[in-house]
Write a protein that holds these residues in place. Structure first.
Motif, PDB file in Angstrom:
ATOM      1  N   ILE A 254       0.834  -1.192   0.000  1.00 23.23           N
ATOM      2  CA  ILE A 254       0.000   0.000   0.000  1.00 23.23           C
ATOM      3  C   ILE A 254       0.874   1.249   0.000  1.00 23.23           C
ATOM      4  CG2 ILE A 254      -0.233   0.084   2.507  1.00 23.23           C
ATOM      5  CD1 ILE A 254      -3.076   1.048   2.121  1.00 23.23           C
ATOM      6  N   ARG A 255       2.098   1.165   0.577  1.00 17.76           N
ATOM      7  CA  ARG A 255       3.114   2.211   0.517  1.00 17.76           C
ATOM      8  C   ARG A 255       2.590   3.561   1.024  1.00 17.76           C
ATOM      9  NH1 ARG A 255       7.480  -0.878   0.383  1.00 17.76           N
ATOM     10  NH2 ARG A 255       7.771  -2.040  -1.550  1.00 17.76           N
ATOM     11  N   THR A 256       2.098   3.575   2.247  1.00 18.19           N
ATOM     12  CA  THR A 256       1.560   4.791   2.812  1.00 18.19           C
ATOM     13  C   THR A 256       2.617   5.563   3.591  1.00 18.19           C
ATOM     14  OG1 THR A 256      -0.181   5.666   4.228  1.00 18.19           O
ATOM     15  CG2 THR A 256       0.847   3.629   4.920  1.00 18.19           C
TER      16      THR A 256
ATOM     17  N   GLY B 120      -0.075   5.666   7.905  1.00 17.47           N
ATOM     18  CA  GLY B 120       0.042   4.241   8.172  1.00 17.47           C
ATOM     19  C   GLY B 120      -0.251   3.902   9.616  1.00 17.47           C
ATOM     20  N   LEU B 121       0.216   4.738  10.540  1.00 17.24           N
ATOM     21  CA  LEU B 121      -0.055   4.506  11.954  1.00 17.24           C
ATOM     22  C   LEU B 121      -1.544   4.650  12.255  1.00 17.24           C
ATOM     23  CD1 LEU B 121       2.976   6.343  13.599  1.00 17.24           C
ATOM     24  CD2 LEU B 121       2.640   3.886  13.357  1.00 17.24           C
ATOM     25  N   GLU B 122      -2.205   5.616  11.621  1.00 19.33           N
ATOM     26  CA  GLU B 122      -3.644   5.779  11.814  1.00 19.33           C
ATOM     27  C   GLU B 122      -4.408   4.579  11.259  1.00 19.33           C
ATOM     28  OE1 GLU B 122      -4.617   9.432   9.931  1.00 19.33           O
ATOM     29  OE2 GLU B 122      -3.533  10.697  11.368  1.00 19.33           O
ATOM     30  N   LEU B 123      -3.962   4.074  10.123  1.00 18.82           N
ATOM     31  CA  LEU B 123      -4.609   2.900   9.542  1.00 18.82           C
ATOM     32  C   LEU B 123      -4.376   1.669  10.407  1.00 18.82           C
ATOM     33  CD1 LEU B 123      -6.211   1.706   7.233  1.00 18.82           C
ATOM     34  CD2 LEU B 123      -4.118   1.574   5.885  1.00 18.82           C
ATOM     35  N   LEU B 124      -3.177   1.527  10.932  1.00 21.66           N
ATOM     36  CA  LEU B 124      -2.875   0.403  11.826  1.00 21.66           C
ATOM     37  C   LEU B 124      -3.697   0.500  13.107  1.00 21.66           C
ATOM     38  CD1 LEU B 124      -1.072  -2.101  12.032  1.00 21.66           C
ATOM     39  CD2 LEU B 124       0.668  -0.666  13.101  1.00 21.66           C
ATOM     40  N   SER B 125      -3.884   1.713  13.601  1.00 21.22           N
ATOM     41  CA  SER B 125      -4.716   1.907  14.793  1.00 21.22           C
ATOM     42  C   SER B 125      -6.164   1.525  14.516  1.00 21.22           C
ATOM     43  CB  SER B 125      -4.634   3.369  15.240  1.00 21.22           C
ATOM     44  OG  SER B 125      -5.488   3.612  16.334  1.00 21.22           O
ATOM     45  N   ALA B 126      -6.653   1.822  13.292  1.00 15.99           N
ATOM     46  CA  ALA B 126      -8.023   1.434  12.933  1.00 15.99           C
ATOM     47  C   ALA B 126      -8.179  -0.077  12.881  1.00 15.99           C
ATOM     48  CB  ALA B 126      -8.391   2.058  11.589  1.00 15.99           C
TER      49      ALA B 126
ATOM     50  N   ASP C 225      -1.309  -9.310   6.907  1.00 10.38           N
ATOM     51  CA  ASP C 225      -0.210  -9.215   5.947  1.00 10.38           C
ATOM     52  C   ASP C 225       0.013  -7.746   5.606  1.00 10.38           C
ATOM     53  OD1 ASP C 225       1.620  -9.400   3.881  1.00 10.38           O
ATOM     54  OD2 ASP C 225       0.666 -11.127   2.949  1.00 10.38           O
ATOM     55  N   LEU C 226       1.143  -7.189   6.074  1.00 10.07           N
ATOM     56  CA  LEU C 226       1.456  -5.777   5.881  1.00 10.07           C
ATOM     57  C   LEU C 226       2.787  -5.595   5.160  1.00 10.07           C
ATOM     58  CD1 LEU C 226       0.360  -4.363   9.369  1.00 10.07           C
ATOM     59  CD2 LEU C 226      -0.961  -4.456   7.253  1.00 10.07           C
ATOM     60  N   ARG C 227       3.125  -6.503   4.273  1.00 11.37           N
ATOM     61  CA  ARG C 227       4.366  -6.355   3.502  1.00 11.37           C
ATOM     62  C   ARG C 227       4.257  -5.143   2.572  1.00 11.37           C
ATOM     63  NH1 ARG C 227       4.564 -12.041   0.737  1.00 11.37           N
ATOM     64  NH2 ARG C 227       2.316 -11.760   0.980  1.00 11.37           N
ATOM     65  N   GLY C 228       5.264  -4.278   2.626  1.00 12.08           N
ATOM     66  CA  GLY C 228       5.226  -3.074   1.810  1.00 12.08           C
ATOM     67  C   GLY C 228       4.166  -2.093   2.264  1.00 12.08           C
ATOM     68  N   PHE C 229       3.848  -2.075   3.547  1.00  7.90           N
ATOM     69  CA  PHE C 229       2.785  -1.224   4.079  1.00  7.90           C
ATOM     70  C   PHE C 229       3.213   0.246   4.079  1.00  7.90           C
ATOM     71  CE2 PHE C 229       0.483   0.717   7.675  1.00  7.90           C
ATOM     72  CZ  PHE C 229      -0.815   0.433   7.317  1.00  7.90           C
ATOM     73  N   PHE C 230       4.437   0.505   4.542  1.00  9.67           N
ATOM     74  CA  PHE C 230       4.956   1.866   4.573  1.00  9.67           C
ATOM     75  C   PHE C 230       5.803   2.154   3.342  1.00  9.67           C
ATOM     76  CE2 PHE C 230       4.228   1.193   9.145  1.00  9.67           C
ATOM     77  CZ  PHE C 230       3.533   2.347   9.454  1.00  9.67           C
ATOM     78  N   SER C 231       6.062   3.440   3.106  1.00  6.79           N
ATOM     79  CA  SER C 231       6.952   3.847   2.032  1.00  6.79           C
ATOM     80  C   SER C 231       8.331   3.224   2.247  1.00  6.79           C
ATOM     81  CB  SER C 231       7.057   5.371   1.996  1.00  6.79           C
ATOM     82  OG  SER C 231       7.924   5.790   0.975  1.00  6.79           O
TER      83      SER C 231
END
Length: 477
Positions: free
Chosen positions: A194-196, A201-207, A225-231
């Motif tokens: 998702i490359r946020t 990304g932290l807000e999405l993870l908190s949700a 599965d959060l591979r490639g979650f952040f930039s």
């Protein structure tokens, strides 16, 4: 659902009326005995067949008879759905927005598994269309209260400039809205690449964490599965919020992350989460069993993680299995920081193109590092461009010592005779090794002579029925 079927039927008739006329004539000419055989099929068999049909084929099949029409309306046929979104328009197909949103609007009440695979946009126009489709899809899922258990959104790649800050913010906000307002039944969440940005990304993870609060501890989120979650440029191992958030997801049994997340704090947090789970629910709780890590040269991967942290996690999760995928990292020192003896490694996948660096050699990996896992390694995949060094003996010795190896796939510059030696090891020692695929790279364009040599080497062997074996010669490009 009936409205959606009619719409599909109209679209199908408008695009292929001639073909449908031929099919109708063919159906009318069938003898009654043949049609009777289809009518005798049990409903279970019909359902199994209908699952493989496209929407257009399903709408046509529902017109065959009243019985088939009734079978076609059963919810089990509409529980799983996948969409491939590119943002491109076609005069031969319904728009992606109408197709996706229309499906969920009419059949979302049955939908339990949704997979959305995105072709990353190269222009602002494509990004705008993707934005409209994805946001409309998420809004509709909330409105119809779709009973989703599995949600996969793959390859959004929001760090591309074509998205723009406005579109990027809206997509993330809609995802958060869905997680907070949608039905809290999710057991599997997959957000690959998702490359946020960090804060989003932290807000999405908190949700994701908040989505699980109203769920029973025995049926909460089990796979993440959060591979490639952040930039790719973010050193996530320095962020103290990530371990704290993952620690709250105590029901996880499958976790997949980019290696840039990995730190001593994260491993200890997962260990504490498991211990708390055991204290509260004993043996009835769900515990981390599969931990997948994806490590690439373009993401931060040079952080130091101590073996003690891995050992602590393993003591809390004795059934833990680690799967590691490494791309374009051959440097011995970097691999030594990743491949610690305390890691319960069961699967190792590696793709590496050699550079001029003197440390770019796979021999230390095959001779020293991977043999540490001789009692646990089950799946090994190697794609190496070792044109300047021979790895035949090292590879064969590794296969010889790995006691639990089940699946071996190798793409490398190898001697043709190595295939025969590998089969000899399988026939005499490693009877559990039942999947072998070898692609031998060569610089020669005309490979007929080498293929003849390979056939000559393989001809004396008689493969057991459980062995799946394939060996080919492939020109290296």
């Amino acid at each position: 659902m009936e409205e959606y079927e009619d719409r599909l039927w109209e679209d199908d008739c408008s695009s292929s009326s001639d073909d449908w006329g031929e099919e109708t004539m063919h159906l009318d000419n069938r003898d009654t005995e043949e049609i009777g055989e289809w009518e005798m099929l049990p409903d279970v068999c019909l359902l199994h067949i209908f699952k493989y049909l496209s929407d257009g084929d399903r709408s046509r099949a529902s017109l065959v008879c009243h019985h088939w029409h009734k079978i076609m309306r059963l919810p089990c046929l509409w529980r799983c759905r996948s969409f491939h979104l590119s943002g491109r328009l076609s005069k031969y197909k319904q728009s992606e927005h109408l197709s996706a949103v229309g499906y969920v609007d009419n059949l979302g009440v049955f939908l339990e598994s949704l997979e959305v695979t995105v072709c990353p946009p190269r222009s602002v126009v494509l990004a705008q269309r993707l934005h409209n489709t994805i946001c409309g899809l998420l809004n509709t899922l909330v409105r119809v209260q779709a009973p989703l258990k599995t949600l996969s959104i793959i390859r959004l790649e929001l760090d591309r400039s074509s998205w723009g800050q406005g579109l990027r913010n809206t997509v993330v906000s809609k995802l958060i809205y869905f997680l907070l307002e949608g039905p809290s039944r999710l057991k599997n969440i997959c957000l690959i690449r998702i490359r946020t940005e960090t804060q989003q990304g932290l807000e999405l993870l908190s949700a994701i964490v908040q989505n699980q609060r109203s769920i029973s501890p025995f049926c909460g989120l089990s796979s993440l599965d959060l591979r490639g979650f952040f930039s790719v440029t973010v050193p996530n191992h320095l962020n103290r919020n990530i371990p704290q958030m993952l620690q709250k997801l105590q029901g996880l049994t499958h976790l997949a992350l980019s290696y840039s997340w990995l730190s001593d704090e994260l491993l200890l947090a997962l260990s504490e989460s498991t211990r708390a789970r055991r204290l509260n629910y004993g043996r009835d709780g769900n515990f981390l069993k599969n931990f997948s890590l994806y490590c690439t040269q373009n993401e931060p991967h040079q952080q130091v993680v101590y073996g003690y942290s891995w050992a602590t996690l393993v003591s809390s999760c004795p059934d833990l299995k680690v799967r590691l995928t490494i791309e374009q990292i051959v440097d011995t020192q970097q691999l030594a920081r990743i491949l610690l003896p305390e890691v319960p490694l069961v699967e190792y996948n590696m793709t590496a193109f050699y550079s001029t660096d003197e440390n770019s050699s796979a021999k230390p990996l095959l001779q020293t590092m991977l043999p540490w896992y001789r009692h646990s390694l089950q799946n090994l995949t190697l794609d190496l461009s070792n044109c300047s060094e021979s790895l035949d003996d090292e590879l064969l010795e590794l296969v010889n010592v790995c006691e639990c190896l089940v699946d071996l796939r190798v793409w490398a510059f190898l001697e043709i005779s190595t295939v025969g030696r590998l089969l000899h090891i399988r026939m005499t020692k490693r009877t559990s090794l039942n999947k072998i695929k070898v692609r031998i790279y060569t610089m020669v364009e005309n490979i007929e002579e080498q293929e003849d040599q390979l056939m000559e080497i393989l001809s004396p062997f008689c493969y057991p029925p459980e062995l799946q074996f394939l060996a080919v010669i492939c020109p290296y490009i």
